[in-house]
Motif scaffolding. Structure first.
Motif, PDB file in Angstrom:
ATOM      1  N   PHE A  41       0.844  -1.191   0.000  1.00 61.69           N
ATOM      2  CA  PHE A  41       0.000   0.000   0.000  1.00 61.69           C
ATOM      3  C   PHE A  41       0.881   1.243   0.000  1.00 61.69           C
ATOM      4  O   PHE A  41       1.771   1.392   0.841  1.00 61.69           O
ATOM      5  CB  PHE A  41      -0.918   0.012   1.224  1.00 61.69           C
ATOM      6  N   LEU A  42       0.606   2.138  -0.938  1.00 65.22           N
ATOM      7  CA  LEU A  42       1.384   3.366  -1.102  1.00 65.22           C
ATOM      8  C   LEU A  42       0.470   4.564  -0.892  1.00 65.22           C
ATOM      9  O   LEU A  42      -0.538   4.729  -1.591  1.00 65.22           O
ATOM     10  CB  LEU A  42       2.003   3.417  -2.501  1.00 65.22           C
ATOM     11  N   GLY A  43       0.797   5.407   0.082  1.00 60.44           N
ATOM     12  CA  GLY A  43      -0.001   6.584   0.378  1.00 60.44           C
ATOM     13  C   GLY A  43       0.418   7.777  -0.456  1.00 60.44           C
ATOM     14  O   GLY A  43       1.588   8.167  -0.454  1.00 60.44           O
ATOM     15  N   ALA A  85      -6.082   4.780   6.585  1.00 59.73           N
ATOM     16  CA  ALA A  85      -5.140   5.748   6.040  1.00 59.73           C
ATOM     17  C   ALA A  85      -5.368   7.097   6.704  1.00 59.73           C
ATOM     18  O   ALA A  85      -6.448   7.686   6.578  1.00 59.73           O
ATOM     19  CB  ALA A  85      -5.305   5.867   4.520  1.00 59.73           C
ATOM     20  N   GLY A  86      -4.355   7.594   7.411  1.00 54.25           N
ATOM     21  CA  GLY A  86      -4.442   8.893   8.055  1.00 54.25           C
ATOM     22  C   GLY A  86      -3.868   9.972   7.165  1.00 54.25           C
ATOM     23  O   GLY A  86      -2.849   9.764   6.494  1.00 54.25           O
ATOM     24  N   THR A  87      -4.492  11.127   7.152  1.00 48.98           N
ATOM     25  CA  THR A  87      -4.129  12.164   6.188  1.00 48.98           C
ATOM     26  C   THR A  87      -3.650  13.448   6.865  1.00 48.98           C
ATOM     27  O   THR A  87      -3.749  13.623   8.076  1.00 48.98           O
ATOM     28  CB  THR A  87      -5.336  12.505   5.290  1.00 48.98           C
ATOM     29  N   SER A  88      -3.146  14.337   6.019  1.00 45.45           N
ATOM     30  CA  SER A  88      -2.681  15.643   6.484  1.00 45.45           C
ATOM     31  C   SER A  88      -3.823  16.512   6.994  1.00 45.45           C
ATOM     32  O   SER A  88      -3.592  17.467   7.726  1.00 45.45           O
ATOM     33  CB  SER A  88      -1.950  16.360   5.350  1.00 45.45           C
ATOM     34  N   VAL A 134      -1.768  11.290   2.276  1.00 46.91           N
ATOM     35  CA  VAL A 134      -1.741  10.168   3.213  1.00 46.91           C
ATOM     36  C   VAL A 134      -0.391  10.150   3.912  1.00 46.91           C
ATOM     37  O   VAL A 134       0.657  10.106   3.268  1.00 46.91           O
ATOM     38  CB  VAL A 134      -1.996   8.835   2.483  1.00 46.91           C
ATOM     39  N   ARG A 135      -0.407  10.172   5.245  1.00 52.94           N
ATOM     40  CA  ARG A 135       0.821  10.230   6.039  1.00 52.94           C
ATOM     41  C   ARG A 135       1.084   8.965   6.842  1.00 52.94           C
ATOM     42  O   ARG A 135       2.215   8.736   7.269  1.00 52.94           O
ATOM     43  CB  ARG A 135       0.745  11.416   7.011  1.00 52.94           C
ATOM     44  N   ALA A 136       0.063   8.158   7.074  1.00 52.48           N
ATOM     45  CA  ALA A 136       0.235   6.944   7.875  1.00 52.48           C
ATOM     46  C   ALA A 136      -0.822   5.933   7.467  1.00 52.48           C
ATOM     47  O   ALA A 136      -1.944   6.310   7.102  1.00 52.48           O
ATOM     48  CB  ALA A 136       0.131   7.252   9.371  1.00 52.48           C
TER      49      ALA A 136
END
Length: 451
Positions: free
Chosen positions: A222-224, A261-264, A249-251
């Motif tokens: 998986f690539l964010g 998926a956690g984002t900015s 996506v940062r994490a």
């Protein structure tokens, strides 16, 4: 991203014939990974994804390590460190503590602080410091230098390769199940694929965007990216573009059959794995208005998801309901990394502390130990050593990674880098991968010999 899909497909096809796969699947020992272990994401979903995550034992080895000789990394003599002086180390964790080691949160009294050492005490400073001139490649004293000429001072840990290519901060390193290719992504906008037999970069893919995170789960990588997650399966060559993300996506992490998926923007996008081959991931929801800043890290423990943020908080989520059940507010700066060990949650922050959390009798999480460092802490990672004893890697701003026993936090040794190490990934058979802010990717062996 079409170029990425084509390149990845060709790499996957060539890797299937590799002898390495036979070794990979037959390994009796698998070192624990930072991201949930043994879930085979995307494989046998009918049975595996229906099961709840139960407390697991990430640091327990089943018998002695069998170090692989089929995986070869090549490196020039200039990149090879000297073998460190071997000194005695003492076991700081009892057999009963090792048997109790498990991911996940279990009931525990916050007054039970045995083994964690005293509060407000950082790891002891090592008497050995790496030579700054040697790190820069221009120490003229040679053997007469009073400082260490090695990238590590931990007995049994050797750097076996330095993989050059990325120009900026490495955001993730992944070695997916069933592949002899290592994936790395950085903020330089490239995805690099490395051959595990030669240590050479076989593909460099221009993402045309900054990569914010890279993980693998089973055969899935998986690539964010900005406003999207790219997913590809190294066994089936399936390539997917997952929508539903707002922001960079940062994490990312996987838990309970779901991808997070956690984002900015502070939101957390969620996908559920399905049994449909044509559409293996279904977008469920976006968890919003909880974090007020960028989501920086995740960890899954038991039936809980923990998320850290630049808003200085840690949110605790119920994996069954996806509801936020707790907000932890003890850090005074960005939460940088999270780790679950035994019945404890361990967190690090730019405020220079590592905190250990335990569940109180009323179910809330309380800090039972605070390790105060002299500088910001960037990454935590846990694994078991060759004897199955739990150790933790703690990355600091100055490029040093302290390696300590759990639960005592007694320092065994250190790893060194020219820049802050922001990515640490545990591989199979004692392999360890690190990536720093300058883009340097290093491969280590905990066996103490070149694998």
């Amino acid at each position: 991203m079409d170029e990425a899909a084509t390149a990845i497909d060709s790499v996957v096809q060539s890797s299937k014939a590799s002898v390495f796969l036979n070794v990979f699947y037959s390994m009796s020992y698998k070192a624990p990974r930072r991201y949930s272990n043994g879930r085979n994401f995307g494989v046998e979903r009918q049975q595996d994804f229906a099961a709840d995550i139960v407390p697991r034992r990430p640091y327990e080895n089943k018998g002695p390590n069998k170090w692989s000789r089929n995986l070869v990394w090549t490196a020039s003599d200039a990149n090879m460190p000297r073998k460190p002086q071997v000194s005695g180390t003492s076991a700081c964790v009892s057999e009963q503590q090792r048997k109790n080691s498990a991911y996940g949160q279990r009931s525990s009294s916050v007054s039970d602080t045995r083994g964690w050492g005293s509060n407000d005490r950082g790891s002891p400073k090592s008497k050995e410091c790496v030579c700054k001139f040697w790190k820069a490649g221009n120490c003229k004293k040679g053997d007469q230098c009073s400082f260490l000429h090695s990238w590590t001072c931990l007995p049994g840990l050797v750097m076996v390769a330095a993989l050059e290519g990325h120009k900026k901060d490495l955001k993730g390193i992944a070695l997916p199940q069933g592949s002899d290719k290592l994936f790395s992504a950085g903020s330089d906008g490239t995805l690099r694929i490395w051959d595990c037999h030669t240590g050479q970069c076989v593909h460099t893919i221009n993402l045309q965007a900054e990569a914010g995170s890279l993980i693998c789960e089973g055969p899935w990588v998986f690539l964010g990216l900005p406003n999207a997650v790219k997913a590809f399966n190294v066994q089936t060559c399936k390539d997917l573009h997952l929508n539903g993300v707002v922001g960079q996506v940062r994490a990312m992490t996987v838990g309970n059959g779901m991808l997070f998926a956690g984002t900015s923007s502070g939101s957390i996008s969620v996908w559920k794995a399905t049994d449909t081959e044509s559409d293996p991931f279904t977008y469920i929801t976006s968890l919003e208005e909880h974090h007020s800043g960028e989501v920086t890290c995740f960890i899954v423990g038991g039936q809980r998801l923990y998320s850290g943020s630049v808003d200085k908080t840690i949110k605790v989520w119920d994996l069954n309901t996806l509801e936020c059940t707790m907000t932890l507010r003890q850090h005074t700066d960005t939460v940088t990394s999270l780790l679950c060990w035994d019945q404890y949650l361990i967190s690090s922050s730019l405020d220079g502390t590592i905190k250990v959390w335990a569940c109180s009798e009323n179910g809330s999480l309380k800090v039972i130990n605070t390790r105060r460092q002299e500088q910001s802490v960037h990454t935590l990672c846990g694994m078991g050593d060759a004897e199955g004893r739990p150790i933790i890697f703690c990355s600091y701003e100055n490029g040093t990674v302290s390696i300590c026993d759990l639960p005592s936090f007694e320092e065994r040794g250190k790893m060194f880098s020219t820049n802050t190490v922001g990515a640490i990934t545990i591989g199979p058979e004692g392999l360890l991968f690190t990536g720093d802010k300058s883009g340097k990717l290093r491969v280590w062996s905990l066996a103490g010999t070149k694998v």
